[in-house]
Design a protein around this motif. Structure first.
Motif, PDB file in Angstrom:
ATOM      1  N   PRO A  39      59.539  67.117  84.732  1.00 55.44           N
ATOM      2  CA  PRO A  39      58.628  68.047  84.076  1.00 55.44           C
ATOM      3  C   PRO A  39      57.187  67.569  84.058  1.00 55.44           C
ATOM      4  O   PRO A  39      56.279  68.384  84.040  1.00 55.44           O
ATOM      5  CB  PRO A  39      59.172  68.150  82.647  1.00 55.44           C
ATOM      6  N   ALA A  42      55.251  68.913  86.996  1.00 52.08           N
ATOM      7  CA  ALA A  42      55.228  70.362  87.170  1.00 52.08           C
ATOM      8  C   ALA A  42      53.789  70.846  87.281  1.00 52.08           C
ATOM      9  O   ALA A  42      52.963  70.541  86.433  1.00 52.08           O
ATOM     10  CB  ALA A  42      55.910  71.044  85.999  1.00 52.08           C
ATOM     11  N   ILE A  44      51.271  73.158  86.410  1.00 56.44           N
ATOM     12  CA  ILE A  44      51.093  74.213  85.431  1.00 56.44           C
ATOM     13  C   ILE A  44      49.679  74.752  85.554  1.00 56.44           C
ATOM     14  O   ILE A  44      48.713  74.014  85.387  1.00 56.44           O
ATOM     15  CB  ILE A  44      51.362  73.696  84.007  1.00 56.44           C
ATOM     16  N   ARG A  50      57.687  78.428  79.743  1.00 54.92           N
ATOM     17  CA  ARG A  50      58.171  77.145  80.231  1.00 54.92           C
ATOM     18  C   ARG A  50      59.511  76.838  79.593  1.00 54.92           C
ATOM     19  O   ARG A  50      59.841  77.359  78.535  1.00 54.92           O
ATOM     20  CB  ARG A  50      57.190  76.032  79.873  1.00 54.92           C
ATOM     21  N   GLU A  52      63.570  74.596  80.495  1.00 50.48           N
ATOM     22  CA  GLU A  52      64.414  73.974  81.500  1.00 50.48           C
ATOM     23  C   GLU A  52      65.780  74.632  81.480  1.00 50.48           C
ATOM     24  O   GLU A  52      66.268  75.077  80.444  1.00 50.48           O
ATOM     25  CB  GLU A  52      64.506  72.466  81.296  1.00 50.48           C
ATOM     26  N   PRO A  92      63.374  72.015  85.237  1.00 51.18           N
ATOM     27  CA  PRO A  92      62.232  72.596  84.531  1.00 51.18           C
ATOM     28  C   PRO A  92      61.666  73.783  85.311  1.00 51.18           C
ATOM     29  O   PRO A  92      61.744  73.838  86.533  1.00 51.18           O
ATOM     30  CB  PRO A  92      61.225  71.452  84.469  1.00 51.18           C
ATOM     31  N   PHE A  93      61.099  74.739  84.570  1.00 55.79           N
ATOM     32  CA  PHE A  93      60.470  75.894  85.216  1.00 55.79           C
ATOM     33  C   PHE A  93      59.187  76.261  84.478  1.00 55.79           C
ATOM     34  O   PHE A  93      58.987  75.913  83.317  1.00 55.79           O
ATOM     35  CB  PHE A  93      61.422  77.094  85.250  1.00 55.79           C
ATOM     36  N   HIS A  94      58.318  76.969  85.191  1.00 51.65           N
ATOM     37  CA  HIS A  94      57.080  77.523  84.636  1.00 51.65           C
ATOM     38  C   HIS A  94      56.878  78.881  85.286  1.00 51.65           C
ATOM     39  O   HIS A  94      56.753  78.985  86.502  1.00 51.65           O
ATOM     40  CB  HIS A  94      55.889  76.603  84.922  1.00 51.65           C
ATOM     41  N   ASP A 134      51.657  82.197  75.925  1.00 48.24           N
ATOM     42  CA  ASP A 134      52.098  80.885  76.377  1.00 48.24           C
ATOM     43  C   ASP A 134      53.140  80.355  75.405  1.00 48.24           C
ATOM     44  O   ASP A 134      52.898  80.292  74.196  1.00 48.24           O
ATOM     45  CB  ASP A 134      50.887  79.950  76.435  1.00 48.24           C
ATOM     46  N   ASP A 136      56.974  77.743  75.015  1.00 43.45           N
ATOM     47  CA  ASP A 136      58.019  76.870  75.535  1.00 43.45           C
ATOM     48  C   ASP A 136      59.346  77.382  75.013  1.00 43.45           C
ATOM     49  O   ASP A 136      59.568  77.447  73.816  1.00 43.45           O
ATOM     50  CB  ASP A 136      57.772  75.429  75.079  1.00 43.45           C
TER      51      ASP A 136
END
Length: 146
Positions: A39, A42, A44, A50, A52, A92-94, A134, A136
């Motif tokens: 992460p 990543a 960003i 965001r 995982e 992890p992703f964004h 935004d 998480d």
């Protein structure tokens, strides 16, 4: 041959007009995003969703999408998507949210699917997103595909 000669200019002008017209809508294929192993590495860029994904097999293809769905749960608008490749660990992703506006009369949902060798093997149960900001989402558990 001579009896068709007067039609030749008409045929050529029709061909030129067809070539000069607007092209049909062509959508370029989506560019797959590289799998992210850590992460902290990543990339960003701006606000986004965001988190995982837990339980993604190594080498599996993951598609995450933010959708606007109607009251019956049918997708009506694709607001963003990301493609990842599983590493066998938490993935992890964004999902960027830049320049997005909440569509009228639609509920926002994050949906995901995991496929291996072209076969659907897992899915992310639809997760309602209250607002486009935004945030998480933390660790999201994938479930088996029906």
């Amino acid at each position: 041959m001579n009896r068709y000669l007067p039609l030749l200019p008409l045929a050529l002008s029709g061909l030129l007009a067809a070539c000069a017209g607007e092209p049909t809508t062509t959508v370029p294929p989506p560019m797959p995003a590289p799998a992210l192993a850590d992460p902290s590495t990543a990339p960003i860029h701006g606000p986004g969703l965001r988190g995982e994904l837990l339980g993604v097999a190594a080498g599996a293809d993951v598609d995450l999408a933010l959708l606007g769905v109607d009251m019956r749960g049918r997708p009506r608008a694709l607001l963003g998507q990301v493609h990842l490749r599983g590493s066998g660990e938490a993935l992890p992703f964004h999902l960027p949210l830049s320049n997005l506006q909440t569509p009228q009369d639609l509920r926002l949902e994050l949906r995901g699917r995991v496929s291996q060798s072209g076969r659907l093997v897992q899915r992310l149960p639809a997760r309602t997103i209250a607002e486009l900001r935004d945030q998480d989402l933390g660790a999201l558990q994938l479930g088996p595909a029906p």
